[in-house]
Enzyme design. Structure first.
Site, mmCIF file in Angstrom:
data_model
loop_
_atom_site.group_PDB
_atom_site.id
_atom_site.type_symbol
_atom_site.label_atom_id
_atom_site.label_comp_id
_atom_site.label_asym_id
_atom_site.label_seq_id
_atom_site.Cartn_x
_atom_site.Cartn_y
_atom_site.Cartn_z
ATOM 1 N N TYR A 189 0.843 -1.204 0.000
ATOM 2 C CA TYR A 189 0.000 0.000 0.000
ATOM 3 C C TYR A 189 0.875 1.251 0.000
ATOM 4 O O TYR A 189 0.624 2.206 -0.746
ATOM 5 C CB TYR A 189 -0.913 -0.038 1.222
ATOM 6 C CG TYR A 189 -1.879 1.119 1.342
ATOM 7 C CD1 TYR A 189 -2.967 1.231 0.483
ATOM 8 C CD2 TYR A 189 -1.717 2.096 2.327
ATOM 9 C CE1 TYR A 189 -3.863 2.286 0.601
ATOM 10 C CE2 TYR A 189 -2.608 3.145 2.454
ATOM 11 C CZ TYR A 189 -3.683 3.231 1.597
ATOM 12 O OH TYR A 189 -4.576 4.275 1.725
ATOM 13 N N LYS A 243 1.078 4.506 -2.565
ATOM 14 C CA LYS A 243 0.781 5.887 -2.160
ATOM 15 C C LYS A 243 2.016 6.787 -2.262
ATOM 16 O O LYS A 243 1.895 7.963 -2.579
ATOM 17 C CB LYS A 243 0.189 5.904 -0.740
ATOM 18 C CG LYS A 243 -1.211 5.290 -0.656
ATOM 19 C CD LYS A 243 -2.268 6.110 -1.427
ATOM 20 C CE LYS A 243 -3.666 5.585 -1.231
ATOM 21 N NZ LYS A 243 -4.702 6.385 -1.920
HETATM 22 N N1 NAP Z 1 -10.046 4.808 5.248
HETATM 23 C C1 NAP Z 1 -8.794 5.128 5.586
HETATM 24 O O1 NAP Z 1 -8.338 4.869 6.725
HETATM 25 C C2 NAP Z 1 -7.919 5.846 4.594
HETATM 26 C C3 NAP Z 1 -6.770 6.503 5.094
HETATM 27 C C4 NAP Z 1 -5.942 7.149 4.185
HETATM 28 C C5 NAP Z 1 -6.237 7.154 2.846
HETATM 29 N N2 NAP Z 1 -7.361 6.507 2.393
HETATM 30 C C6 NAP Z 1 -7.626 6.552 0.962
HETATM 31 O O2 NAP Z 1 -8.892 7.128 0.756
HETATM 32 C C7 NAP Z 1 -9.441 6.632 -0.461
HETATM 33 C C8 NAP Z 1 -10.864 6.137 -0.208
HETATM 34 O O3 NAP Z 1 -10.801 5.085 0.728
HETATM 35 P P1 NAP Z 1 -12.053 4.654 1.639
HETATM 36 O O4 NAP Z 1 -11.506 4.436 2.982
HETATM 37 O O5 NAP Z 1 -13.193 5.552 1.432
HETATM 38 O O6 NAP Z 1 -12.319 3.211 1.003
HETATM 39 P P2 NAP Z 1 -13.686 2.401 0.726
HETATM 40 O O7 NAP Z 1 -14.710 2.780 1.714
HETATM 41 O O8 NAP Z 1 -13.303 0.977 0.584
HETATM 42 O O9 NAP Z 1 -14.122 2.976 -0.703
HETATM 43 C C9 NAP Z 1 -13.282 2.758 -1.808
HETATM 44 C C10 NAP Z 1 -13.950 3.327 -3.040
HETATM 45 O O10 NAP Z 1 -13.093 3.081 -4.143
HETATM 46 C C11 NAP Z 1 -13.846 2.437 -5.164
HETATM 47 N N3 NAP Z 1 -13.012 1.550 -5.957
HETATM 48 C C12 NAP Z 1 -12.215 0.542 -5.531
HETATM 49 N N4 NAP Z 1 -11.656 -0.083 -6.576
HETATM 50 C C13 NAP Z 1 -12.114 0.565 -7.689
HETATM 51 C C14 NAP Z 1 -11.900 0.379 -9.067
HETATM 52 N N5 NAP Z 1 -11.094 -0.591 -9.544
HETATM 53 N N6 NAP Z 1 -12.527 1.214 -9.927
HETATM 54 C C15 NAP Z 1 -13.364 2.179 -9.465
HETATM 55 N N7 NAP Z 1 -13.590 2.402 -8.167
HETATM 56 C C16 NAP Z 1 -12.975 1.592 -7.291
HETATM 57 C C17 NAP Z 1 -14.955 1.682 -4.415
HETATM 58 O O11 NAP Z 1 -16.093 1.506 -5.247
HETATM 59 P P3 NAP Z 1 -16.503 0.134 -5.983
HETATM 60 O O12 NAP Z 1 -16.099 -1.001 -5.095
HETATM 61 O O13 NAP Z 1 -17.954 0.302 -6.158
HETATM 62 O O14 NAP Z 1 -15.752 0.153 -7.269
HETATM 63 C C18 NAP Z 1 -15.286 2.685 -3.320
HETATM 64 O O15 NAP Z 1 -16.189 3.656 -3.793
HETATM 65 C C19 NAP Z 1 -8.486 5.539 -0.958
HETATM 66 O O16 NAP Z 1 -7.620 6.072 -1.918
HETATM 67 C C20 NAP Z 1 -7.700 5.186 0.298
HETATM 68 O O17 NAP Z 1 -6.438 4.667 -0.006
HETATM 69 C C21 NAP Z 1 -8.212 5.860 3.244
#
Ligand code: NAP
Length: 235
Positions: free
Chosen positions: A146, A150
């Site tokens: 990961y 990033k």
């Molecule tokens: N949550 C955390 O702790 C955290 C911390 C730092 C950074 N982030 C970053 O924040 C961002 C959002 O994360 P989140 O926590 O909101 O995750 P999440 O709840 O799992 O949501 C991920 C989103 O990405 C979409 N996605 C995944 N694979 C995809 C693909 N191949 N094509 C199109 N859409 C895709 C999913 O939609 P579908 O499955 O419907 O495609 C979903 O809408 C990510 O970049 C993550 O790395 C998260």
């Protein structure tokens, strides 16, 4: 207050979690929002326009961008948010898993930014907001894959900011710490993580992204990092 009235935003990964919250707060601020994710159903609901697509498929991304520009217009704001995450001890990590996370977290933002950039450059304005992570500048255990994706995204962000300097296109990296979203449901790893109740909320990150998106053209936010405040036991 509708500071984004008249603007068009594209938000990837907008079916749940942080991207869903960003799309909602942008629409509340008056923007039309193209939501992109695999599980969405094509259609419109007020200011929200849903375009299902897999960002890991560069051909699908190119077709998506062409359709959006033809049917809706040139985005003022592109938020590269779609992402996947899994914590894996290094000796169990596979090249297949490295490829899977790279494809969504790095190839996706590369392809979608490239697909929209000609139209945005012609417009002479716009913002690309990449959702990084605290793991884009710090190494954590069981995070080799990961973190590699990033760090790569941060590298691309910095390079594009330099390459498009002076064109009117602004680049921002918004890097949250642990946030309570479904991404943690399937995240493995052997080490304890912060309880979900003590993580940031998706709305916290969405508010930060809205702040970046509503700065006037004279102002560029390069990087915005945010984390849950330390608890008493951590101080
Ligand atoms: N949550 C955390 O702790 C955290 C911390 C730092 C950074 N982030 C970053 O924040 C961002 C959002 O994360 P989140 O926590 O909101 O995750 P999440 O709840 O799992 O949501 C991920 C989103 O990405 C979409 N996605 C995944 N694979 C995809 C693909 N191949 N094509 C199109 N859409 C895709 C999913 O939609 P579908 O499955 O419907 O495609 C979903 O809408 C990510 O970049 C993550 O790395 C998260």
């Amino acid at each position: 207050m509708t500071p984004l009235a008249g603007r068009l935003a594209v938000v990837t990964g907008a079916s749940r979690g942080i991207g869903h919250a960003i799309a909602r707060i942008f629409a509340e601020a008056g923007a039309r929002v193209v939501r992109v994710a695999r599980s969405l159903t094509a259609g419109a609901d007020g200011l929200l326009l849903d375009y299902p697509a897999d960002v890991a498929d560069p051909a699908a991304v190119a077709a998506l961008a062409a359709r959006v520009v033809a049917e809706v217009g040139t985005p003022d704001i592109l938020v590269n948010n779609a992402g996947v995450f899994d914590r894996i001890p290094f000796e169990q990590a596979t090249v297949a898993e490295l490829t899977r996370q790279l494809q969504v977290n790095l190839v996706g933002p590369f392809a979608i930014t490239q697909a929209f950039m000609p139209a945005m450059r012609r417009a002479g304005r716009g913002q690309v907001i990449n959702i990084g992570s605290v793991a884009d500048a710090t190494g954590f255990p069981e995070n080799s894959i990961y973190s590699a994706t990033k760090y790569g995204l941060r590298g691309m962000h910095e390079s594009l900011a330099a390459e498009y300097h002076g064109t009117g296109i602004r680049f921002a990296l918004v890097s949250p710490g642990p946030t309570d979203t479904p991404i943690w449901d399937g995240a493995g790893g052997s080490r304890p993580v912060r309880p979900r109740s003590e993580m940031l909320k998706p709305s916290d990150v969405a508010e930060a992204v809205l702040f970046v998106a509503t700065r006037p053209p004279r102002m560029t936010i390069d990087v915005l990092r945010m984390s849950p405040s330390p608890t008493e036991s951590e101080t």
